[in-house]
Design a protein around this motif. Sequence first.
Motif, PDB file in Angstrom:
ATOM      1  N   ASP A  58     -90.999  19.213  55.956  1.00 60.29           N
ATOM      2  CA  ASP A  58     -90.331  20.091  54.994  1.00 60.29           C
ATOM      3  C   ASP A  58     -90.533  19.554  53.578  1.00 60.29           C
ATOM      4  N   ASP A  59     -91.268  20.295  52.763  1.00 57.31           N
ATOM      5  CA  ASP A  59     -91.551  19.857  51.399  1.00 57.31           C
ATOM      6  C   ASP A  59     -90.303  19.751  50.527  1.00 57.31           C
ATOM      7  N   LEU A  60     -89.258  20.473  50.866  1.00 58.70           N
ATOM      8  CA  LEU A  60     -88.025  20.436  50.080  1.00 58.70           C
ATOM      9  C   LEU A  60     -87.033  19.391  50.583  1.00 58.70           C
ATOM     10  N   HIS A  89     -93.234  11.140  47.498  1.00 59.54           N
ATOM     11  CA  HIS A  89     -92.105  12.072  47.522  1.00 59.54           C
ATOM     12  C   HIS A  89     -91.076  11.729  46.449  1.00 59.54           C
ATOM     13  N   GLY A  90     -91.263  10.601  45.790  1.00 57.21           N
ATOM     14  CA  GLY A  90     -90.314  10.163  44.777  1.00 57.21           C
ATOM     15  C   GLY A  90     -89.294   9.224  45.383  1.00 57.21           C
ATOM     16  N   VAL A  91     -89.118   8.080  44.787  1.00 52.07           N
ATOM     17  CA  VAL A  91     -88.155   7.095  45.266  1.00 52.07           C
ATOM     18  C   VAL A  91     -87.256   6.729  44.099  1.00 52.07           C
ATOM     19  N   VAL A  92     -85.955   6.815  44.296  1.00 50.92           N
ATOM     20  CA  VAL A  92     -84.999   6.445  43.253  1.00 50.92           C
ATOM     21  C   VAL A  92     -83.994   5.454  43.823  1.00 50.92           C
TER      22      VAL A  92
END
Length: 93
Positions: A58-60, A89-92
Amino acid sequence: MRTSDYHYYRAPFSEYNVAQRAAVPFLDKDTNLVISFATAVGKTVLAECCFGYHLSIDDLCRVAYVCPFRSLGSEKYDDWQANTQLAGHGVVL
């Protein structure tokens, strides 16, 4: 069980240990899991496998990793920033 048999995440080693092998068949199922192993057995890798599964279908999708220690959170953040599969996917923190 070889880590290459789980297609959603590339683990940094070649084979799952005995405890991990018990959980891996459930990681890509629509089920809730509580994984409780001793320290340093490999719970975080199982979480990463779940991340890989959910992020690939799932891309979202977004995932959250909650840990009790700031130092562990910082260590995992650095690891995931360097991991091309997860960092895309972005890591925060």
